[in-house]
Each structure stands twice: as structure tokens, then as C-alpha cells.
Design a protein around this motif. Sequence first.
Motif, PDB file in Angstrom:
ATOM      1  N   GLY A 223       0.824  -1.325  -0.015  1.00 14.47           N
ATOM      2  CA  GLY A 223      -0.080  -0.045   0.010  1.00 14.47           C
ATOM      3  C   GLY A 223       0.934   1.256  -0.077  1.00 14.47           C
TER       4      GLY A 223
ATOM      5  N   ALA B 152      -2.866  -1.342  -1.912  1.00 12.64           N
ATOM      6  CA  ALA B 152      -2.855  -2.193  -0.566  1.00 12.64           C
ATOM      7  C   ALA B 152      -3.929  -3.196  -0.681  1.00 12.64           C
TER       8      ALA B 152
ATOM      9  N   TYR C  13      -6.685  -3.920   5.230  1.00 10.09           N
ATOM     10  CA  TYR C  13      -5.678  -2.531   4.866  1.00 10.09           C
ATOM     11  C   TYR C  13      -5.994  -1.541   5.705  1.00 10.09           C
TER      12      TYR C  13
ATOM     13  N   SER D 254      -2.940   1.117   5.888  1.00 11.62           N
ATOM     14  CA  SER D 254      -1.876   0.835   4.498  1.00 11.62           C
ATOM     15  C   SER D 254      -2.110   1.720   3.320  1.00 11.62           C
TER      16      SER D 254
END
Length: 707
Positions: A107, A525, A539, A544
Motif C-alpha cells: 500500500g 494495498a 488494509y 496501509s
Amino acid sequence: VEPRGRLSRSWTDDTAVDVGGGGHHLTRPPSASLGPTRPHSGFGLLGTSPRLPPPSLPAYMMKQGFLITLLVGSTAGLTTRGTPGVAPHAGAMDSPNLLWIMSDDMGYGEPGVFGQQSFKTPNIDRLAASGLRFTDAYTGAPVCAPSRCTLMTGLHTGHTYIRGNNANPDGTDMSLRANDTTVATLLRQAGYHTMHVGKWGLGYNGSTGAPPLQGWDEYYGELDQANAHNMYPPFLWSSATTGQEVMTVEPLVGNLAGDEALATDTATPFKQNSSGLCLGVNGGDTAIAGAELLVYDCMPKPSQTWSLDSSTAALSNGDGWCASVGSDGTSVVAAACDPTDAAQQFQLTGPGVGTSRITTASGGDGGACLGTDNATGFVVAAPCGCDDHGHGQLWIGESALPSRDRCMGPLGGGCNYTHDLFTEAAIGMLRSRTEGEASAQPWFMYLSWTDPHAGGWSTTNAEEGNPVPDDGDFGAMSDWPLVEQDHASVIQNFQDRDVGRILDLLDELGLTDSTVIFFASDNGASNEGGSAANGFHSYQFFNSSGPLQGCKRSLYEGGIRSPSIVSWPGRIAAGGVSSFPWYFPDFLPTALDLANAAALTPATADGISIVPTLLGHGQERTDDCMYFEFCTSNKWGYAARIGYLKAVALSSEAPLELYDLSVDIGETNNLALSQPDLLTPLAACLEAQHRDSPQFPRGDGNCTISR
């Protein structure tokens, strides 16, 4: 709201930009400032892996293990912006080496230098300190295969052949065509030695997209898009151009031998032979009676799920076919199951832990065993252990496959972890380029790790988490789900560690100042992977995506903006930060420009060279817009960026949204209704850049789900 920048596409050396989301004010350094070589950072951080040093060189470099050699063809002709058939340029050694390091599903907010707080990436940060960090760099698509296709071809997803992760009807990956031209092919024509390590995903062995047919002098890794996410696979592929271009299957023995012998008195599932290929029927899901049994890339499909029932002696698959020895006594075919047919009766015999032979019921020791004709891939009945390919007669049951408990045990449980194998292969290839005549030739390496993408420990539990040999100190984070401990570890303790190892190697070999390094992620991500036992990855757990909206599979910024860095000490100013927008289609013309071979850039390329930006000069984008399209969950969408303005629609039935990314990086303030005049050029570019594709038809009702 009066958007800053409006439709301007000019970025100059002293531009200051507010990238939003945190109020950071970033200023690019003057181009005259030349950076020093990279500083070195220490270790001993939270979660540092105790498993050092990494494992020895992979089999293909040690020339050990069984080899299955499969011949493939030759490269196709080229059409370029310059003179067709341009000879390798004379000043080859005046051109820098090129290294692209690809993270898989990292990410925008996961490297420390991009704001991560929960784990550390000192070596990725070190790379950024030695070069130029891009706040507005993009991938080519929000998932793997099309993004990588744009990187290789210089075409955006309105023009590429591969626009999703979609598989062919037989389960194989869509492949680049013979008339597709890759950056590897062009750099090879320009005098470069080309090396690819890791995930390819653009063509299976025997297809027109196989790496040796797409410009790669050397390859080691996983060809298949889905199989690449098994982090402990039964085999990997390799090739080297030595007169004839070949693809070689190399078994990973540690991923084939488990701690338990196969039971012989129960229904026993079979997955692969000890060469790492899985048993199937010619024709796959559409096989007919009499179709030959053969081995090919393992996939979690009923046609490749076999069991040997001791009560009936039948070897059958999930599609209901039974294996049967043909009337010639050698061929093995699919047949309607008949428990009275002696040709359909088999048994297990030795030879030891984790593996067995499948023999005809009357075979026994020295009798007929099912094995593989390595020249064709077909299964044959042959004398047990007496032919030249006896290793193809050992079959692996599920009890022998890697697992989280086994592979995170002492010494990694004997498992072969692909990340480590890819890193070692890359190091070996790079070292080889400093030896003898090879040292006089520039090189291009594409190192494509398969992490932190969700994955599995075997083909039976794909994407149950973030498989990693150990969690280091992250294993003590008891308030974190196991899947998040693994996720942090694979980034800090393995990927970042090995970015550092590559940088140290270049310093050791004296190649640092002559090598341009690109670091990026193939899409946003991941929000995938996990299990009830290990937890499901989110995520949002590590923030992220940073300040961006969305994640992988989205055309919002979180799905397509990449944490990208380019370093070339002495030529690219150290410690710089740029808001110049670029994306994967730009790599092909950029690489050729760096190689002093810009004349080889295909006239059809959508990307532009960003060399002026890299060298600290002002630059405008000369294309009409940066373009993306993608289908997921039967929703077809597209997006475009001009200057700081972005238009996006996540569905063919949804109206366009408009965002000014200079003040709204999180895409929260849709300007489409309040300032429709700003949308007009973006809407026109969106329509102009899409070219219809039979494989990826436009419209929610037409597109298929991209895996």
C-alpha cells in the motif's frame, strides 16, 4: 472551490505542493544538488528476523535437482518510433544498468518514508534518501496482471491486451501475444542483458507470453498469476538463453517431503508428482472419455483433485473420471468409472516418507507404475523406477504439503520460501554480470517479489494469510491477529531486509553509481487473505493506504497510486520529493531513454519518458491524460488524470466524479456538479483512450470478475 493547477501539466524544480491528507508541504530540491552514495542503516529493529543468513542459491543456479526441459520458440519482430531494426547502440557501457524492484500489493502508506508507524522499512527509506520519492506515481491498474502488462508494454489499460487477472477457459493465464513488444525485448535489442526474477503472470510455458519469447535472457520464478501466491510451491520455472531458449521445471524438494507417510488404507488425495506438476486430464473441465492423463501447473480445480480409494482401487478425480490403463498397456486415459475393470485398479507402494508410487493393482515392486513422459507431459504406465524419468513416478499426498506450523518451525521446517529463493536468484544473477565479458554489457533486471500479497502454504489453502517463515518480534504482538503479525513481518523482516541486501550488493560490486533503481508496488494495498484461525487481513489495520481512499481493485487513489522511488546516485538528486505524476506505461519509454535507445520506443506507446524529471528538469506530460480502466465484481469503471484533476467512475452506469488532488488527495469532495466545465476535457479523454476489447468488453453487464 478554485482548484490549484487546473489543467496545467507543468512541474518545475522548485514547485512546492501540498499532497493533502496530512498537510505535508513538499519542496523539490534544485537540480544542481547531486546526492552522495546511499547511507547504510543498521538492524536490530522491532521484528528483525532471526533467520539470517538467507538460504543458499536456488536449484537452477546450483545445477542440482531434476530438470524437465521444454523447448519454446523465438522472439517476434518489432516496429518502433525510430528506424526499424536499429542496431544495439555503440555507447552501450555509457548507458546505466536498470533495476526495477516490484512489491506485490504494498500500500501507498506501508513504507516508513510514506508514513507507516507500526513497522519499519529502513532500507526502502534508505533508497528514498539516495534518490527521488514520488508522491503522485501510479501503477497501471488496480490488480496484478494488467498493471504488469502496462509496465512491460508501455500501453495503458485502454489499449493493452491483458486488462484483468482473468484466466483462459482452461485455467491458464492470459498470455502476451507474439506481436506484443515488451521493454525487455527492446532493451535486449539495444544491447542489454535482461533478467527477470519472481512473478511473471503474463504467459505460461509453451504460450507466446513465456518469458524467453518476451525478451528475457534469464528467468527464475513463477509463471502463473494464481500459483504465484502459493509461497511454498512444489516447483518454480527457469530459463537461460544458451543457443536454444528453454523453460525448465525445478522441483523445490523441501516443499514436497513432509513428516508423514501417506496412508495406504484410506482414500488418499493426490496433488502433484515429485517434479512439482499436478495430475489432470487433457481438456481439463471439458475432458471426454479416452482423454489422456497428463501433468501440468497445479490449480485448485476438481479436474486436478484425485483420490485412490483402497476399497475399490479406483483412482478418480473431482469431475468423476477414473484413470484407466489403455489397451496398449502404456497410455493412461480418463474413463467412466467401472469397479470391475482391472485396467482401472491401482494401489500405493513405497518408497518412503511423504511420497508413494501408484502401481497397477497387479504391479507391485517391479511392476507397472504411473509416471510422466517428460517429452510430452502425458502420464504413462512403465516399469517402476526403471525408466529415465523415474522421479516422475513419485506422487505426493496432501499430508506432505507445507503448512503454517511446519514452515514456521525450527529451521523453517525444511520448506522452500519463494521470497528467499527469488532474492538469492537475483543476487546470483547480479554477481554473474561482473564476471568476464558480462561486465562489459549493461543489464536490466526486473525483480518481482510475490509479497506482501495474500498467499498460502500450498495449493490447498491459497491466500489464507501472509505466509512467512517467522514473525520475529512481531510474534509477541499478542493483540494483533496472526495474519497481521505475518503481514508486518513479511514487509519489514523479508522484503525490506532484502532491498537492503540488494543495495549492499550493488555497493560491493561497484555498481551503485551506474545503476538506476526503480521501486514500486503493482497496485494498492491488499484487503484480502486470512482465515478464521489466523484472522482476516484488513488494509485499515496498518493504515496501509495512508491518506488515500480505497485499496486494491479500486480506481480511487488507494487502488492505483504507488509508493514509488527512483535512485541513481550522482545523477538523481538525493533526498528529493516530486509531485510529478507518472505511471507504469511511462517505464518503457523512460528505460529506453536512459539506455540511449529512445528511437526504439514503439510509435504505439502510451507512456512518456520521465528522464527530464529524474534529472531535475521541468517537464510537462505530453499525453492527453493518464488513463485507467478495470472490471471487478461485474462493475466496469475507468479513470483519468490531467494535471491535478482526476475523473473516475466505478461503474459504467455511474456518473463521473471529479476531484482536485492538489487539495483533496482523499477524494472526498466531488466537484462534478459544482464545476462541470473542468470535467469536459477529462470526459473527452476517457472516451478517446478506450479501445474495445473482445476479451474485456465495456460495460457492467459484459465484463467478468477479475480474480
